[in-house]
Write an enzyme that holds these catalytic residues in place. Structure first.
Site, mmCIF file in Angstrom:
data_model
loop_
_atom_site.group_PDB
_atom_site.id
_atom_site.type_symbol
_atom_site.label_atom_id
_atom_site.label_comp_id
_atom_site.label_asym_id
_atom_site.label_seq_id
_atom_site.Cartn_x
_atom_site.Cartn_y
_atom_site.Cartn_z
ATOM 1 N N ASP A 1 0.886 -1.002 -0.203
ATOM 2 C CA ASP A 1 -0.062 -0.115 0.036
ATOM 3 C C ASP A 1 0.799 1.353 0.028
ATOM 4 O O ASP A 1 1.696 1.378 0.926
ATOM 5 C CB ASP A 1 -0.808 0.028 1.323
ATOM 6 C CG ASP A 1 -1.685 1.269 1.307
ATOM 7 O OD1 ASP A 1 -2.866 1.087 0.687
ATOM 8 O OD2 ASP A 1 -1.403 2.253 1.873
ATOM 9 N N TYR B 1 3.294 9.617 -0.493
ATOM 10 C CA TYR B 1 4.606 9.072 0.324
ATOM 11 C C TYR B 1 5.839 9.078 -0.444
ATOM 12 O O TYR B 1 6.854 8.793 0.150
ATOM 13 C CB TYR B 1 4.334 7.600 0.480
ATOM 14 C CG TYR B 1 3.089 7.187 1.307
ATOM 15 C CD1 TYR B 1 2.151 8.188 1.825
ATOM 16 C CD2 TYR B 1 2.384 6.039 1.253
ATOM 17 C CE1 TYR B 1 0.839 7.621 2.534
ATOM 18 C CE2 TYR B 1 1.285 5.603 1.742
ATOM 19 C CZ TYR B 1 0.492 6.522 2.376
ATOM 20 O OH TYR B 1 -0.625 6.143 2.985
ATOM 21 N N LYS C 1 -2.649 6.154 -4.362
ATOM 22 C CA LYS C 1 -3.643 7.015 -3.954
ATOM 23 C C LYS C 1 -3.672 8.408 -4.490
ATOM 24 O O LYS C 1 -2.506 8.878 -4.707
ATOM 25 C CB LYS C 1 -3.740 7.173 -2.356
ATOM 26 C CG LYS C 1 -3.811 5.843 -1.864
ATOM 27 C CD LYS C 1 -3.997 6.023 0.069
ATOM 28 C CE LYS C 1 -3.694 4.617 0.666
ATOM 29 N NZ LYS C 1 -2.278 4.547 0.995
ATOM 30 N N HIS D 1 -7.308 9.561 -1.642
ATOM 31 C CA HIS D 1 -6.783 9.655 -0.425
ATOM 32 C C HIS D 1 -7.849 10.108 0.684
ATOM 33 O O HIS D 1 -7.711 9.731 1.874
ATOM 34 C CB HIS D 1 -5.311 10.144 -0.440
ATOM 35 C CG HIS D 1 -4.485 9.638 0.494
ATOM 36 N ND1 HIS D 1 -3.071 9.591 0.110
ATOM 37 C CD2 HIS D 1 -4.507 9.339 1.718
ATOM 38 C CE1 HIS D 1 -2.459 9.263 1.065
ATOM 39 N NE2 HIS D 1 -3.252 9.004 2.115
HETATM 40 P P1 NAD Z 1 1.079 1.418 12.011
HETATM 41 O O1 NAD Z 1 -0.086 1.210 12.925
HETATM 42 O O2 NAD Z 1 1.156 0.220 10.847
HETATM 43 O O3 NAD Z 1 2.232 1.225 12.611
HETATM 44 C C1 NAD Z 1 3.570 1.395 12.173
HETATM 45 C C2 NAD Z 1 4.542 1.572 13.089
HETATM 46 O O4 NAD Z 1 4.487 0.643 14.304
HETATM 47 C C3 NAD Z 1 6.063 1.544 12.618
HETATM 48 O O5 NAD Z 1 6.494 2.646 12.104
HETATM 49 C C4 NAD Z 1 6.752 1.162 13.835
HETATM 50 O O6 NAD Z 1 7.128 2.180 14.553
HETATM 51 C C5 NAD Z 1 5.775 0.293 14.586
HETATM 52 N N1 NAD Z 1 6.047 -1.335 14.389
HETATM 53 C C6 NAD Z 1 5.518 -1.951 13.214
HETATM 54 N N2 NAD Z 1 5.762 -3.273 13.285
HETATM 55 C C7 NAD Z 1 6.202 -3.364 14.665
HETATM 56 C C8 NAD Z 1 6.456 -4.368 15.412
HETATM 57 N N3 NAD Z 1 6.205 -5.687 14.950
HETATM 58 N N4 NAD Z 1 6.896 -4.205 16.610
HETATM 59 C C9 NAD Z 1 6.917 -3.126 17.177
HETATM 60 N N5 NAD Z 1 6.691 -1.925 16.441
HETATM 61 C C10 NAD Z 1 6.282 -2.196 15.206
HETATM 62 O O7 NAD Z 1 0.941 2.797 11.217
HETATM 63 P P2 NAD Z 1 0.864 3.206 9.709
HETATM 64 O O8 NAD Z 1 2.089 3.339 9.033
HETATM 65 O O9 NAD Z 1 0.340 4.812 9.817
HETATM 66 O O10 NAD Z 1 -0.190 2.660 8.908
HETATM 67 C C11 NAD Z 1 0.070 1.422 8.251
HETATM 68 C C12 NAD Z 1 -0.340 1.956 6.606
HETATM 69 O O11 NAD Z 1 -1.369 2.433 6.322
HETATM 70 C C13 NAD Z 1 0.752 2.952 6.002
HETATM 71 O O12 NAD Z 1 2.184 2.721 6.033
HETATM 72 C C14 NAD Z 1 -0.065 3.205 5.037
HETATM 73 O O13 NAD Z 1 0.395 2.458 3.752
HETATM 74 C C15 NAD Z 1 -1.455 3.384 5.195
HETATM 75 N N6 NAD Z 1 -2.049 4.636 5.776
HETATM 76 C C16 NAD Z 1 -2.751 5.116 5.099
HETATM 77 C C17 NAD Z 1 -3.500 6.413 5.414
HETATM 78 C C18 NAD Z 1 -4.594 7.129 4.596
HETATM 79 O O14 NAD Z 1 -4.795 8.141 4.617
HETATM 80 N N7 NAD Z 1 -5.142 6.350 3.769
HETATM 81 C C19 NAD Z 1 -2.998 6.910 6.642
HETATM 82 C C20 NAD Z 1 -1.840 6.479 7.102
HETATM 83 C C21 NAD Z 1 -1.337 5.147 6.979
#
Ligand code: NAD
Length: 274
Positions: free
Chosen positions: A47, A52, A77, A110
């Protein structure tokens, strides 16, 4: 269910339940490596987004992984500055060329930018009709945005990708999407790691011999929600994928549901309506 397991969207396209998110994965080697490691671990879904600034690095990572690139489901997006009919068509072409694909699997709006998203959707319907994208959908749409879209469109969105974790359950939105065959997809499924020490989450981690991250990801799957946890670290990318060898009991899913307090880590989409 396994790492490649899919669900079928309302237009018949299969999307893997589980994928890699790359928001804030730095352009260059960081994203490229994360994507390669993920695919090597069995992930078949990435994704990304124009915002990004790492679409080309996603393409590089897929290439490095030496799998058939069509076997990896890729979402990108439309960013907020690119709304409008013509601008959407141009933005899509930029993304498609950075991703080096003839066909994008899923293209999402988005954020629901007021007064503009219907024009953008018309452009997305055209891209879909032309076969340049296999499915079109939205992100951060609340019920009011979905209602407006459904009333004024030919093609219903296949997906709504929203912030979703036990602290922001949004049950009315979940029900609304389910009733209309709009697949829910969770962003920030790990709540960005903020609540790994919450006693319910850490208690369940102990009970199942899993990590808090694995408990939170499994909770999405138990709810039938597509999930895209992000990490750029190889061991965490692997850890996050090891969620197909256990399941949560109904009672434990309920205990996680009960953590809901309507707490968002990101922007509330309703702020865009003001
Ligand atoms: P997430 O909830 O996936 O958290 C990611 C963070 O959690 C990492 O940066 C790291 O700090 C921690 N982490 C990940 N795996 C771990 C583990 N096994 N142990 C310990 N810590 C860990 O947050 P995100 O990146 O905001 O969301 C996931 C994805 O969703 C994004 O990368 C993106 O592709 C998407 N997203 C979309 C929108 C949107 O507006 N559509 C907004 C935010 C994110």
């Amino acid at each position: 269910m396994n790492i490649e397991a899919t669900t079928t969207l309302n237009n018949g396209v299969a999307i893997p339940w589980f994928g890699l998110g790359v928001y804030k994965s730095a352009p260059g080697g960081e994203t490229r490596n994360a994507v390669r490691w993920a695919i090597e671990a069995g992930y078949r879904h990435v994704d990304t987004a124009a915002f990004y600034a790492n679409e080309a690095d996603v393409a590089d990572g897929i290439q490095d992984a030496a799998v058939d690139s069509d076997s990896v489901f890729v979402t990108t997006k439309l960013w907020n500055d690119d709304h409008g009919y013509e601008r959407t068509l141009a933005a899509f072409d930029r993304s498609r060329s950075l991703l080096r694909r003839d066909v994008i699997d899923l293209y999402l709006i988005h954020w629901p930018i007021k007064g503009l998203f219907l024009d953008s959707w018309r452009a997305m319907e055209k891209l879909y009709a032309e076969g340049k994208v296999r499915a079109i959908g939205v992100s951060n749409f609340l019920i009011q945005h979905l209602e407006m879209l459904l009333e004024n469109s030919e093609v219903p969105p296949a997906i709504n990708q929203v912030e979703w974790h036990p602290f922001v359950l949004q049950q009315p939105l979940v029900d609304y999407c389910r009733e209309r065959q709009i697949q829910l997809e969770a962003w920030s499924p790990l709540a960005r790691g903020k609540y790994f020490d919450n006693p319910t989450i850490s208690g369940l981690a102990q009970k199942y011999g899993k990590t808090p991250a694995q408990i939170m990801i499994r909770w999405d799957l138990e709810h039938g929600v597509v999930t895209i946890p992000k990490s750029v670290h190889r061991e965490r990318i692997l850890e996050n994928s090891r969620v197909f060898d256990f399941s949560l009991t109904e009672e434990d899913v309920g205990a996680l549901d009960a953590l809901d307090r309507d707490e968002r880590l990101g922007m509330n989409p309703s702020d865009l309506d003001n």
